[in-house]
Write an enzyme that holds these catalytic residues in place. Structure first.
Site, short mmCIF file in Angstrom:
data_model
loop_
_atom_site.label_atom_id
_atom_site.label_comp_id
_atom_site.label_asym_id
_atom_site.label_seq_id
_atom_site.Cartn_x
_atom_site.Cartn_y
_atom_site.Cartn_z
N LYS A 1 40.42 -20.82 46.13
CA LYS A 1 39.63 -19.75 46.75
C LYS A 1 38.16 -20.12 46.83
O LYS A 1 37.47 -19.73 47.77
CB LYS A 1 39.81 -18.45 45.97
CG LYS A 1 41.23 -17.91 45.97
CD LYS A 1 41.37 -16.59 45.23
CE LYS A 1 41.17 -16.73 43.74
NZ LYS A 1 42.24 -17.48 43.07
N GLY B 1 38.89 -19.59 37.02
CA GLY B 1 37.73 -20.35 37.47
C GLY B 1 37.87 -20.84 38.89
O GLY B 1 38.97 -20.90 39.45
#
Length: 432
Positions: A16, A40
């Site tokens: 992402k 993360g």
């Protein structure tokens, strides 16, 4: 200008951060709306690699305002450590906005998270032990501590005392641990309060005003669809809403303002932690995906479980999130494989199941029904148009697109920020 939600469409670690970075020059705000430092993003900028755990990845893009919204739970020590680390590398962090209504992870919840997980033994969930779940539980039990409480020490003390009344009983009588003192909790919480005070604001108002002024806002989910506490593979999930609907409750921006929802898929599937995983590979193919794809957790360093692409969960993610676009990452990791299986359905105790099973037991017993596609051997990292890809790589992408039911707009062909193929504009400007 649009409001865009960006979600992970599998079990997390889909890339992402890279998708956010791709949109970076076209957006004004990047909003983290759920989760904490239990996941993360790794973002590669030039020859520099940045691992972000709590901060929105938009903090690396000049001119973008990063926001930690009300749906996030914040470990203050981790936040300050990340800010210091970025500033030491020349990144301006002064643009960060923090919701006054976001909840803070107190030290006693980190302790409880770790001892509870150990106590569960074989029934453990696979949490990161960072206090995320207990802090969300406190939020729902209305004994949570919010950022705004840091600036009224009297209220803060009352809330910590109330929370510790029950939690110390658990620590002492159930887990045989020492009680935690109120003053030590206050000292830890107040240590960083003044440092973040200039960043604390009414983020609901700021985001609403930004949209009214025609600015583009990107809502960045932590974790992923199959880890959503309501719509994931419960109970092996996170403690917040990582699907598109969570962007509204986690930021205060209503659903009528959302224009696009982008789902990020890997070209294969990975998972960290416990829970069922139908396409998991415990063989040389799994080792190949893990090694070539560098599949080790950004936050935990744990090796990720790896398996073939699963379009059953892909269709489910499309439906639950209302995806308008897909970003497909790490296609290059599949280079060199002669055949690439794709899970198109499940076999559940002799029955073919084409959609996500409703029952937890059925999903646990699901075995994949595969369709094999031919692989490719050519290096694809230099490809910048869809036509640059080998024919078999194009067919693989097109078949995934057909099976998932959403257009694949961007394809990642390498780890670098420019190693992508853009087929469709993620802001929808090519749809007229």
């Amino acid at each position: 200008m649009p409001a865009i939600v960006l979600v992970g469409a599998q079990w997390g670690d889909e890339g992402k951060g890279k998708a956010t970075d791709l949109l970076g020059s076209q957006i004004d705000y990047v909003v983290k709306f759920n989760g904490g430092n239990n996941a993360g993003h790794t973002v590669v900028v030039g020859d520099q690699k940045y691992a972000l755990h709590l901060l929105p990845s938009g903090i690396l893009t000049p001119g973008v305002t990063p926001v930690i919204a009300n749906g996030v739970v914040i470990d203050l020590g981790v936040l300050i450590s990340e800010l210091d680390g970025l500033e030491a590398r020349g990144v301006d962090t002064s643009r960060l906005r923090i919701s006054a209504n976001a909840h803070v992870i107190p030290p006693y919840n980190t302790v409880l998270d770790k001892v509870t997980e150990r106590f569960l033994g074989k029934r453990r969930i696979g949490t990161t032990g960072r206090g995320i779940g207990p802090t969300y539980a406190d939020k729902m039990n209305r004994i949570g501590i919010r950022v705004q409480d840091l600036y009224d020490e009297s209220i803060l003390r009352q809330k910590v005392e109330a929370a510790l009344q029950g939690k110390n009983q658990l620590l002492l009588k159930v887990y045989n641990r020492r009680a935690i003192e109120v003053d030590e909790v206050l000292a830890e919480l107040l240590e960083h309060a003044e440092r973040i005070r200039p960043m604390v604001t009414d983020t609901v108002l700021e985001l609403g005003t930004a949209l009214d002024e025609g600015r583009t806002v990107l809502f960045e989910a932590g974790q992923a669809t199959l880890l959503d506490v309501d719509h994931g593979t419960y109970p092996f999930v996170t403690s917040s809403n990582a699907t598109a609907g969570g962007a509204c409750t986690g930021s205060g921006v209503p659903p009528t303002r959302i224009d696009r929802v982008i789902g990020v898929f890997k070209a294969y599937t990975t998972r960290v932690g416990e829970g069922p995983f139908p396409t998991e590979l415990d063989d040389e193919h799994g080792d190949h995906l893990r090694t070539v794809g560098a599949e080790f957790g950004t936050t935990t360093g744990r090796p990720r479980r790896c398996g073939w692409a699963d379009v059953v969960i892909g269709r489910y993610a499309t439906r639950v999130n209302g995806l308008t676009d897909v970003v497909l990452t790490k296609l290059d990791v599949l280079t060199g494989l002669e055949k690439i299986p794709v899970c198109v359905a499940y076999d559940v105790q002799g029955r073919r199941v084409d959609e996500m099973p409703v029952g937890q037991s059925d999903f646990h017993h699901a075995t994949p029904v595969y369709e094999e596609l031919p692989g490719w051997t050519e290096d694809i990292t230099a490809a910048r148009t869809f036509e640059d890809l080998p024919v078999t790589a194009r067919r693989y992408v097109e078949r995934l697109e057909e099976l998932i039911g959403t257009r694949i707009s961007v394809i990642g062909v390498g780890p670098g920020r420019d190693e992508v193929i853009v087929r469709h504009d993620l802001l929808g400007r090519d749809e007229a």
